[in-house]
Write an enzyme that holds these catalytic residues in place. Structure first.
Site, PDB file in Angstrom:
ATOM      1  N   LEU A   1       0.867  -1.173   0.000  1.00 24.41           N
ATOM      2  CA  LEU A   1       0.000   0.000   0.000  1.00 24.41           C
ATOM      3  C   LEU A   1       0.904   1.224   0.000  1.00 24.41           C
ATOM      4  CD1 LEU A   1      -2.699  -0.892   2.726  1.00 24.41           C
ATOM      5  CD2 LEU A   1      -2.962  -1.011   0.242  1.00 24.41           C
ATOM      6  N   ASP A   2       0.470   2.287  -0.645  1.00 28.33           N
ATOM      7  CA  ASP A   2       1.240   3.520  -0.613  1.00 28.33           C
ATOM      8  C   ASP A   2       1.403   3.998   0.825  1.00 28.33           C
ATOM      9  OD1 ASP A   2       1.286   3.502  -3.372  1.00 28.33           O
ATOM     10  OD2 ASP A   2      -0.451   4.837  -3.569  1.00 28.33           O
ATOM     11  N   LYS A   3       2.448   4.779   1.062  1.00 27.36           N
ATOM     12  CA  LYS A   3       2.726   5.292   2.404  1.00 27.36           C
ATOM     13  C   LYS A   3       1.498   5.921   3.041  1.00 27.36           C
ATOM     14  CE  LYS A   3       5.434   8.872   4.772  1.00 27.36           C
ATOM     15  NZ  LYS A   3       6.466   9.934   4.607  1.00 27.36           N
TER      16      LYS A   3
ATOM     17  N   ARG B   1      -5.695   5.828  -7.643  1.00 26.15           N
ATOM     18  CA  ARG B   1      -5.425   7.267  -7.651  1.00 26.15           C
ATOM     19  C   ARG B   1      -5.318   7.797  -9.081  1.00 26.15           C
ATOM     20  NH1 ARG B   1      -0.166   7.597  -4.123  1.00 26.15           N
ATOM     21  NH2 ARG B   1      -0.460   9.850  -4.439  1.00 26.15           N
TER      22      ARG B   1
END
Length: 339
Positions: free
Chosen positions: A147-149, A253
Site C-alpha cells: 500500500l502507498d505510504k 489514484r
C-alpha cells in the site's frame, strides 16, 4: 567544495558559480556530486537535507544563483539488510503461515531511498524474529503486496516460502478480493463504472504514474458510488467503493484522476478544488476538512484470499481510521437538512 563529517552523516558544502545561474538545484548538485544519483539527491532535498544560509530548501526545482553555497548532509550508508525495529503493529490475524495487519497512513511498507528504516518491514523483523529474513527476498521479506505510504488499511504478509508462493500466485491471477473506500472530488456520472487504461511511468515525471496509450501495463478498476455530499447536480464530493481487477502502482489514484475525480488530499494526482462560499456552518466545516485533509483519502477496507495451507477463504474488514471518519462526518454535514 568542502567536506565535514558528523554523527548525522557527511556534510558537503558546494558553491555555485556564474555558470550555474538558473540551474535546477537537483541538477546542480548531481553535477557537483557525480557519485550520487539525481534521484538520491532529489530524495535528500525533499527530506530536508539541503540548506542555504541555514534555510532548508525542500524543492528540487529551486533555481540556483551564483555565489550561493548549499550544504548537503549525506546520511551514513544504510545497512545492506533491513534491521529489526520495535514499531507497534495492528494485527488482525496471525498463524504459522501469515499475518494480516491494518497499516496506518504514514507507514512505509519497505525500506527505500528516503526511508531507510522505520518501515513495516523493520517492524515485522522485530515481531517475527529470525524466521522472517529471506522470505521472498532479503530487502522485502514477507511482502506480497503493498500500500502507498499515505494509504491506510489491510495487508497480508507471508511468514514462510510456501505462503509467499501461494499468495503471490493468487495476486497474479487476480483472485484476491480487494475493496477500497475512496473519497473523491465531485461525483462520477452514473452510479457505477469501470476505468480501463494502461498504466506506466509518466514520461515527464518518473515518480508519477500515468494512463498511457500503447504502452504500460493493462489496468482495470471498478467503482460504485456509495454516498454523495451536496446535491446530485452539484456534488461537492463522493464516497466510492473501488475494486481492483489488477494491482498496478497508484492504480486507483491515477484512474480516478484520469476520469476527472481525483482523491481528496492527493497532492500527486490532484489538487484541492476551489470551494464555493459557505452558506452555513456545516458547509464551512466540510469545505475546510476537504481542503486541509493531509493525505489521499484512500482506505483498503476489505481483503479476502484463500489460506495457503488450510485452503479456506479468509476475509477481513477494516474500519475507517480516525482521520477518514472525521472527514466523512464533516462531508455528511452537507446533506443535513437546513433548519
Amino acid at each position: 567544495m568542502t567536506d565535514h563529517s558528523s554523527v548525522y552523516g557527511e556534510l558537503r558544502e558546494i558553491r555555485a558559480s556564474e555558470a550555474h545561474k538558473g540551474w535546477r538545484l537537483d541538477h546542480f548538485l548531481s553535477r557537483a556530486l557525480p557519485e550520487m544519483s539525481r534521484a538520491r539527491l532529489q530524495a535528500l532535498i525533499k527530506q530536508g537535507s539541503v540548506k542555504h544560509n541555514e534555510t532548508t530548501i525542500g524543492d528540487p526545482n529551486h533555481r540556483v544563483k551564483p555565489g550561493e553555497t548549499y550544504a548537503v548532509v549525506v546520511p551514513p550508508p544504510a545497512p545492506a539488510n533491513p534491521i529489526a525495529q520495535d514499531i507497534p503493529l495492528s494485527i488482525l490475524h496471525e498463524d504459522a503461515d501469515l499475518i494480516v495487519l491494518d497499516k496506518p497512513a504514514g507507514l512505509v511498507v519497505h525500506p527505500a531511498a528516503g526511508n531507510v528504516d522505520g518501515t513495516l518491514v523493520n517492524a515485522l523483523l522485530a515481531h517475527c524474529g529470525a524466521s522472517l529474513p529471506g522470505i521472498g527476498g532479503v530487502a522485502r521479506p514477507g511482502i506480497v503486496h503493498r500500500l502507498d505510504k499515505d494509504t491506510s488499511g489491510l495487508l497480508v504478509v507471508a511468514k514462510n516460502e510456501h505462503a509467499m508462493r501461494s499468495l503471490a500466485k493468487q495476486f497474479a491471477a487476480h483472485a484476491v478480493e480487494r475493496v477500497y473506500n475512496a473519497i473523491a472530488w465531485s461525483s462520477p456520472r452514473g452510479r457505477s463504472g469501470v476505468v480501463e487504461g494502461n498504466l506506466g511511468r509518466n514520461p515527464f515525471d518518473r515518480k508519477r504514474m500515468a494512463v498511457l496509450r500503447g504502452q504500460g501495463k493493462p489496468a482495470r478498476t471498478r467503482y460504485a458510488i456509495v454516498e454523495e455530499f451536496g446535491t446530485r447536480e452539484k456534488a461537492f464530493a463522493s464516497l466510492l467503493e473501488c475494486r481492483l481487477e489488477t494491482g498496478r502502482t497508484h492504480q486507483i489514484r491515477v484512474h480516478l484522476a484520469h476520469i476527472g475525480h481525483p482523491l481528496i488530499g492527493d497532492s500527486t494526482y490532484g489538487r484541492a478544488r476551489s470551494s464555493p462560499r459557505p452558506k452555513s456552518e456545516e458547509e464551512r466545516i466540510a469545505f475546510a476538512a476537504a481542503a486541509e485533509f493531509p493525505r489521499q483519502a484512500l482506505h483498503a477496507g476489505v481483503l479476502g484470499f484463500f489460506h495457503p495451507t488450510r485452503q479456506v477463504k479468509l476475509r477481513f474488514e477494516s474500519p475507517w481510521p480516525a482521520d477518514f471518519a472525521s472527514l466523512m462526518k464533516a462531508l455528511r454535514g452537507l446533506n443535513a437538512p437546513v433548519m
